[in-house]
Design a protein around this motif. Structure first.
Motif, PDB file in Angstrom:
ATOM      1  N   ILE A 159      -5.689  15.140   2.548  1.00 42.86           N
ATOM      2  CA  ILE A 159      -5.500  14.293   1.372  1.00 42.86           C
ATOM      3  C   ILE A 159      -5.919  12.857   1.668  1.00 42.86           C
ATOM      4  N   ALA A 160      -5.564  12.372   2.846  1.00 43.09           N
ATOM      5  CA  ALA A 160      -5.944  11.007   3.231  1.00 43.09           C
ATOM      6  C   ALA A 160      -7.463  10.856   3.290  1.00 43.09           C
ATOM      7  N   ASP A 161      -8.139  11.888   3.785  1.00 42.59           N
ATOM      8  CA  ASP A 161      -9.602  11.832   3.909  1.00 42.59           C
ATOM      9  C   ASP A 161     -10.300  11.912   2.557  1.00 42.59           C
ATOM     10  N   ASN A 162      -9.765  12.729   1.659  1.00 41.91           N
ATOM     11  CA  ASN A 162     -10.483  13.034   0.427  1.00 41.91           C
ATOM     12  C   ASN A 162      -9.863  12.448  -0.839  1.00 41.91           C
ATOM     13  N   LYS A 163      -8.568  12.166  -0.804  1.00 42.82           N
ATOM     14  CA  LYS A 163      -7.888  11.605  -1.968  1.00 42.82           C
ATOM     15  C   LYS A 163      -6.974  10.453  -1.533  1.00 42.82           C
ATOM     16  N   PRO A 164      -7.537   9.381  -0.983  1.00 38.74           N
ATOM     17  CA  PRO A 164      -6.700   8.299  -0.449  1.00 38.74           C
ATOM     18  C   PRO A 164      -5.786   7.667  -1.498  1.00 38.74           C
ATOM     19  N   GLU A 165      -6.180   7.738  -2.768  1.00 44.17           N
ATOM     20  CA  GLU A 165      -5.341   7.156  -3.812  1.00 44.17           C
ATOM     21  C   GLU A 165      -4.026   7.922  -3.958  1.00 44.17           C
TER      22      GLU A 165
END
Length: 216
Positions: A159-165
């Motif tokens: 999630i951090a890599d691909n959806k940081p928001e």
């Protein structure tokens, strides 16, 4: 704590009165999951591996502490939960625990997997690892539809890599909940940055309670 918040509030939505099992409930993520579930008014079952940890679980509000070294969580829940079924399971262990947990779910039940501690045993050879992988069970979408159950995977690194928001939203919300006293982190041990190996060993030993802090 972002993992716990995402698992409990984004991946699924805990509802008041639901019966919830938290595996490895005395750990950092487990503690946060217990606190979030209690805040929502859930009945919480929690597993841990020592009397000290069971006392800790009672302290943070777990309704049914289970010593997994002495009791089978499946049997305990079948005996104590309404109709022997629960609504949500948060699993960080993997292997046969996932298959057992899925069988305990009621209709509309959700199983959230965010770890696989069963693979951390140093004594596992390639054959034992294969067996552990098979122990998760084999599932089909039709099975989920017919039983109206869900299995959800959570990996905050992805999630951090691909959806940081999303991670940013979770972090902001977690800080707010901590400031309001809803989340109360437990620091189980503090290590110096030069003791990284010792900190990792302490975590792997399954003796830790709450979060492990490294200072530098």
């Amino acid at each position: 704590y972002c993992t716990a918040y995402y698992a409990a509030e984004e991946a699924i939505k805990l509802r008041k009165g639901e019966h919830v099992l938290v595996q490895s409930a005395a750990g950092g993520v487990g503690t946060a999951l217990v606190q979030l579930a209690k805040h929502k008014g859930c009945v919480v079952y929690g597993t841990a591996g020592s009397e000290e940890k069971l006392a800790y679980l009672q302290q943070i509000g777990v309704n049914v502490p289970i010593n997994y070294r002495e009791e089978d969580f499946e049997k305990v829940i079948k005996n104590k939960a309404p109709n022997g079924k629960i609504d949500v399971v948060f699993d960080a262990v993997g292997g046969k625990h996932v298959k057992k947990a899925f069988g305990l779910l009621n209709a509309a039940g959700r199983l959230v997997c965010y770890g696989a501690a069963s693979f951390s045993d140093k004594n596992l050879n390639v054959f034992k690892k294969m067996k552990t992988a098979l122990d998760f069970g084999i599932y089909h979408p039709v099975q989920f539809m017919m039983s109206s159950k869900s299995i959800i995977g959570v990996n905050m690194l992805r999630i951090a890599d691909n959806k940081p928001e999303i991670l940013q939203h979770c972090l902001t919300t977690v800080v707010d909940l901590a400031e309001k006293g809803i989340l109360k982190p437990t620091v189980g041990a503090i290590f110096n940055v030069k003791q990284l190996a010792e900190a990792h060993d302490h975590l792997a030993s399954r003796q830790s309670i709450g979060k492990i802090v490294v200072k530098w």
